[in-house]
Write a protein that holds these residues in place. Structure first.
Motif, short mmCIF file in Angstrom:
data_model
loop_
_atom_site.label_atom_id
_atom_site.label_comp_id
_atom_site.label_asym_id
_atom_site.label_seq_id
_atom_site.Cartn_x
_atom_site.Cartn_y
_atom_site.Cartn_z
N PHE A 5 0.83 -1.20 0.00
CA PHE A 5 0.00 0.00 0.00
C PHE A 5 0.87 1.25 0.00
O PHE A 5 0.58 2.23 -0.71
N ASP A 6 1.95 1.24 0.78
CA ASP A 6 2.88 2.36 0.79
C ASP A 6 3.51 2.56 -0.59
O ASP A 6 3.63 3.70 -1.07
N LEU A 7 3.91 1.46 -1.21
CA LEU A 7 4.51 1.53 -2.53
C LEU A 7 3.52 2.10 -3.55
O LEU A 7 3.89 2.91 -4.41
N CYS A 8 2.26 1.70 -3.42
CA CYS A 8 1.22 2.21 -4.32
C CYS A 8 1.05 3.72 -4.14
O CYS A 8 0.96 4.46 -5.13
N ASN A 9 1.01 4.17 -2.89
CA ASN A 9 0.89 5.61 -2.62
C ASN A 9 2.06 6.39 -3.18
O ASN A 9 1.89 7.48 -3.76
N ILE A 10 3.26 5.86 -2.98
CA ILE A 10 4.45 6.53 -3.48
C ILE A 10 4.42 6.62 -5.00
O ILE A 10 4.75 7.66 -5.59
N THR A 11 4.01 5.53 -5.66
CA THR A 11 3.93 5.51 -7.12
C THR A 11 2.93 6.54 -7.63
O THR A 11 3.20 7.27 -8.60
N ILE A 12 1.76 6.61 -6.99
CA ILE A 12 0.74 7.60 -7.39
C ILE A 12 1.27 9.02 -7.20
O ILE A 12 1.08 9.90 -8.05
N THR A 13 1.94 9.24 -6.06
CA THR A 13 2.49 10.57 -5.78
C THR A 13 3.52 10.97 -6.82
O THR A 13 3.52 12.12 -7.30
N ILE A 14 4.41 10.05 -7.17
CA ILE A 14 5.42 10.34 -8.19
C ILE A 14 4.75 10.66 -9.52
O ILE A 14 5.14 11.61 -10.22
N GLY A 15 3.73 9.89 -9.87
CA GLY A 15 3.02 10.13 -11.12
C GLY A 15 2.36 11.50 -11.16
O GLY A 15 2.50 12.25 -12.14
N ILE A 16 1.64 11.85 -10.10
CA ILE A 16 0.98 13.16 -10.02
C ILE A 16 2.02 14.29 -10.08
O ILE A 16 1.84 15.29 -10.79
N SER A 17 3.11 14.11 -9.34
CA SER A 17 4.14 15.15 -9.28
C SER A 17 4.77 15.40 -10.64
O SER A 17 4.92 16.55 -11.07
N MET A 18 5.17 14.33 -11.32
CA MET A 18 5.88 14.49 -12.58
C MET A 18 4.96 15.00 -13.70
O MET A 18 5.39 15.78 -14.55
N VAL A 19 3.70 14.56 -13.70
CA VAL A 19 2.77 14.98 -14.76
C VAL A 19 2.35 16.43 -14.58
O VAL A 19 2.31 17.21 -15.54
N PHE A 20 2.02 16.82 -13.33
CA PHE A 20 1.41 18.13 -13.11
C PHE A 20 2.39 19.19 -12.59
O PHE A 20 2.10 20.38 -12.66
N ALA A 21 3.54 18.77 -12.04
CA ALA A 21 4.50 19.74 -11.52
C ALA A 21 5.86 19.65 -12.20
O ALA A 21 6.66 20.58 -12.11
N GLY A 22 6.13 18.53 -12.85
CA GLY A 22 7.42 18.36 -13.50
C GLY A 22 8.56 18.12 -12.54
O GLY A 22 9.73 18.18 -12.92
N ARG A 23 8.25 17.84 -11.30
CA ARG A 23 9.27 17.57 -10.27
C ARG A 23 8.62 16.73 -9.17
O ARG A 23 7.40 16.64 -9.08
N LEU A 24 9.47 16.14 -8.33
CA LEU A 24 8.95 15.34 -7.22
C LEU A 24 8.44 16.25 -6.10
O LEU A 24 9.11 17.21 -5.71
N THR A 25 7.27 15.96 -5.59
CA THR A 25 6.75 16.67 -4.42
C THR A 25 6.25 15.62 -3.42
O THR A 25 5.47 14.76 -3.77
N GLY A 26 6.74 15.73 -2.20
CA GLY A 26 6.28 14.82 -1.15
C GLY A 26 7.05 13.53 -1.03
O GLY A 26 6.91 12.82 -0.04
#
Length: 250
Positions: free
Chosen positions: A190-211
């Motif tokens: 579950f942690d890995l899934c959350n991290i993966t989603i966060t990376i995806g959101i960050s890179m698509v919408f911010a162009g950098r890692l957030t969180g």
């Protein structure tokens, strides 16, 4: 009995308070947040939303998924003709389980208000302490260690009282029960899934890692170790005071 109940409620509430403080400190260290709140933190950061409100939406989603999984478990049991007698016996347990799920909604509301309160009180190290020790990497890491200790202690204290679970813990338990895997293994996935989603959101919408950062990895490892150590030192004594065990083990 009344005194034990008071102890149980006090330990539970203090645990939630310390957990909220630990999670907030984690966000202020600037090294990456705990996986369970990484999605809501990244969304709040990218679109400038309120962190507590974003986490409330995430927790509400967790609760809805929990309820769906619990109903799925019961229906799967009911569909098995050989298990219908057991299903009848478990119907009362299902009602109690769903009640505890529903109670997570008001719990989430109160919990996320504390997140907002602590977020307003606690400064961000990178910007508010720039040029000082707390504004340097060693200072951030020290802050992160404190956050992990508080998160682990708060999570252990609240869970040990066996009352309404925090949605982040409740959904992991529900998934583990549904797929028939251990809670520890399910938590890691579950942690890995959350991290993966966060990376995806960050890179698509911010162009950098957030969180997500080194602090996220340290939190994955460290919080579990703190919970284990806290339970070894204090669980039996707290359970005894709260009327959850007959005696304290030496």
């Amino acid at each position: 009995m009344k005194k034990a109940l008071i102890y149980r409620i006090v330990f539970y509430l203090l645990g939630l308070l310390v957990l909220a403080l630990g999670l907030t400190l984690n966000t202020k260290a600037g090294l990456g947040v705990s996986p369970i709140i990484s999605v809501s933190f990244s969304v709040a950061e990218i679109w400038d939303f309120n962190f507590g409100n974003t986490t409330l939406v995430l927790y509400a989603l967790f609760v809805v998924v929990e309820m769906a999984l619990h109903l799925m478990q019961y229906r799967r049991l009911w569909s098995d003709a050989a298990a219908r007698d057991i299903a009848h016996a478990k119907q009362a347990n299902l009602r109690l389980t769903l009640l505890l799920d529903v109670l997570q909604f008001p719990l989430s509301l109160v919990f996320t208000r504390f997140l907002n309160l602590f977020s307003g009180w606690i400064p961000t190290l990178e910007t508010d302490y720039a040029g000082s020790f707390l504004g340097s990497f060693p200072g951030w890491f020290l802050f992160l260690c404190l956050a992990i200790v508080l998160t682990g202690v708060g999570a252990a204290a609240s869970l040990d009282m066996r009352l309404v679970p925090n949605p982040g813990d409740g959904i992991v338990q529900a998934i583990a029960d549904t797929v028939g895997k251990s809670v520890g293994f399910t938590k890691n996935c579950f942690d890995l899934c959350n991290i993966t989603i966060t990376i995806g959101i960050s890179m698509v919408f911010a162009g950098r890692l957030t969180g997500v950062g080194v602090g996220t990895v340290v939190a994955v490892i460290g919080v579990g170790r703190v919970i284990a150590l806290f339970n070894r030192v204090a669980q039996q004594r707290m359970a005894h005071c709260a009327g959850l065990s007959e005696k304290v083990q030496a």
